[in-house]
Design an enzyme around this catalytic site. Structure first.
Site, PDB file in Angstrom:
ATOM      1  N   GLY A  31      -3.303 -25.882  -2.455  1.00 46.95           N
ATOM      2  CA  GLY A  31      -3.044 -26.632  -3.675  1.00 46.95           C
ATOM      3  C   GLY A  31      -4.252 -26.719  -4.589  1.00 46.95           C
TER       4      GLY A  31
ATOM      5  CG  PHE B 178      -0.304  -4.530   8.240  1.00 47.95           C
ATOM      6  CD1 PHE B 178       0.473  -5.596   8.675  1.00 47.95           C
ATOM      7  CD2 PHE B 178      -0.264  -4.191   6.902  1.00 47.95           C
ATOM      8  CE1 PHE B 178       1.292  -6.303   7.794  1.00 47.95           C
ATOM      9  CE2 PHE B 178       0.533  -4.893   6.010  1.00 47.95           C
ATOM     10  CZ  PHE B 178       1.317  -5.949   6.464  1.00 47.95           C
ATOM     11  CB  VAL B 179       1.522   0.540   8.320  1.00 51.11           C
ATOM     12  CG1 VAL B 179       2.746   1.433   8.076  1.00 51.11           C
ATOM     13  CG2 VAL B 179       1.009  -0.017   6.995  1.00 51.11           C
TER      14      VAL B 179
ATOM     15  CB  ALA C 118      -6.702   5.940   8.198  1.00 48.38           C
ATOM     16  NE  ARG C 119     -15.675   4.339   9.011  1.00 45.35           N
ATOM     17  CZ  ARG C 119     -16.356   3.763   8.016  1.00 45.35           C
ATOM     18  NH1 ARG C 119     -16.015   4.018   6.773  1.00 45.35           N
ATOM     19  NH2 ARG C 119     -17.358   2.962   8.268  1.00 45.35           N
TER      20      ARG C 119
ATOM     21  CE1 TYR D  11      -8.648   4.687   3.740  1.00 45.89           C
ATOM     22  CE2 TYR D  11      -7.848   4.229   1.521  1.00 45.89           C
ATOM     23  CZ  TYR D  11      -7.609   4.375   2.879  1.00 45.89           C
ATOM     24  OH  TYR D  11      -6.341   4.207   3.363  1.00 45.89           O
TER      25      TYR D  11
ATOM     26  CB  SER E  17      -4.698   5.567   0.085  1.00 53.85           C
ATOM     27  OG  SER E  17      -5.131   4.573  -0.822  1.00 53.85           O
TER      28      SER E  17
ATOM     29  CB  SER F 248       7.166  -5.609   1.421  1.00 49.46           C
ATOM     30  OG  SER F 248       8.334  -4.866   1.686  1.00 49.46           O
TER      31      SER F 248
ATOM     32  CE  LYS G 295      -5.937   7.460   4.406  1.00 50.97           C
ATOM     33  NZ  LYS G 295      -4.936   7.630   5.486  1.00 50.97           N
TER      34      LYS G 295
END
Length: 313
Positions: free
Chosen positions: A186, A12-13, A67-68, A137, A111, A203, A141
């Site tokens: 909705g 994603f990043v 990363a995991r 996790y 993180s 973001s 890190k």
């Protein structure tokens, strides 16, 4: 121009970082999937054994995103050891080989879980807080950060650590995407009364901008940076904004936070409830002052971009 190695470029990043770069001519990639067009690519895992020398040759800066990742329901027999194998041991292996190859700077996307899980009733997390990870996790890190800092002091490798909270934007998955999907239907969600908690988000566009600044900024060396949109938001406001960007009515109903907390205790889901009713705030003053950086995109922009992915489905 600095020559860069990026890990985790298909995630994603990482994919957003690649998309933001003007050119990939000076970019090497390390990852398991088919690469984008780049200078060099190595298909390899992040672990304690792999040889990364072919893509570290003549590299100036490593941006380590792979990363995991944290998962809500981990089925591994020993989650901590699984996280350590990639996030701690694999990271240190890459960093040591970076030193041997003459890399100048190592940017580690860590993180906020290194700081902890919640700031409910506390001050916002800061970059100088003593690490207080609460899950495997976060522990993995935190251990990686400590070992990188020690390696930097020993060898002169410039270490840059970035700790983001929840990252969102186009392509986001997990809880953020699920909540946005519910809002789009909705449905009358029970969140309107959750107005007193505050959560810091970032973001992916603001995170990528900060990563790009850290690639070359001289004052980024050997620093820990927290990052956010600098616009903390309550659960109720988050749902309202999700409704706004999707042009949907906000049908949330006011269920008191106490009801959520009672339900959490009865169902042994206090951690889930705290993410809904509690706070997690980060103080990015150090980041802004050290780098002269401000988040270039608003939180509404990030929500709009997250909404775009749903519209394309």
């Amino acid at each position: 121009m600095d020559k860069i190695l990026i890990t985790g470029y298909s995630g994603f990043v990482g994919s957003h970082l690649l998309g933001a770069l003007d050119s990939l001519e000076n970019v090497n990639l390390l990852g398991r999937s088919a690469p984008a067009k780049c200078n060099k690519h190595l298909k390899a895992n992040i672990d304690a054994q792999s040889d990364y020398s072919s893509v570290l040759d003549r590299v100036d800066v490593v941006v380590h995103i792979a990363a995991r990742v944290h998962v809500m329901s981990d089925t591994a027999a020993n989650p901590l050891e699984e996280f350590r194998a990639v996030n701690t041991e694999g990271t240190l292996n890459l960093a040591k080989q970076a030193v041997a190859s003459g890399v100048k700077r190592f940017i580690f996307v860590s993180s906020i879980k290194v700081n902890g899980e919640s700031t409910t009733g506390k001050e916002a997390f800061s970059s100088v807080d003593k690490p207080n990870p609460e899950d495997p996790y976060g522990v993995s890190k935190a251990e990686a950060e400590a070992q990188l800092i020690a390696l930097g002091k020993e060898t002169g490798l410039e270490i840059v650590i970035i700790r983001p909270p929840l990252v969102y934007g186009e392509g986001v998955k997990a809880n953020f995407a699920s909540l946005m999907n519910l809002v789009s239907k909705g449905l009358p969600l029970p969140f309107r009364a959750l107005v007193s908690n505050k959560r810091s988000l970032v973001s992916v566009y603001n995170l990528v901008d900060l990563i790009q600044v850290c690639i070359s900024h001289p004052k980024a060396a050997n620093q820990v940076f927290l990052v956010s949109d600098d616009e903390d938001i309550s659960t109720a406001a988050m749902v309202a904004l999700m409704a706004k960007v999707q042009d949907k009515p906000n049908l949330s109903v006011p269920i008191p936070a106490l009801c959520f907390k009672i339900a959490g205790k009865l169902l042994s889901k206090e951690d889930v409830i705290d993410r809904l009713t509690g706070s997690l705030q980060v103080d990015i003053t150090h980041t802004k002052n050290t780098l002269g950086w401000r988040p270039p995109y608003s939180i509404e922009h990030g929500f709009q971009m997250a909404c775009k992915q749903k519209a394309r489905k």
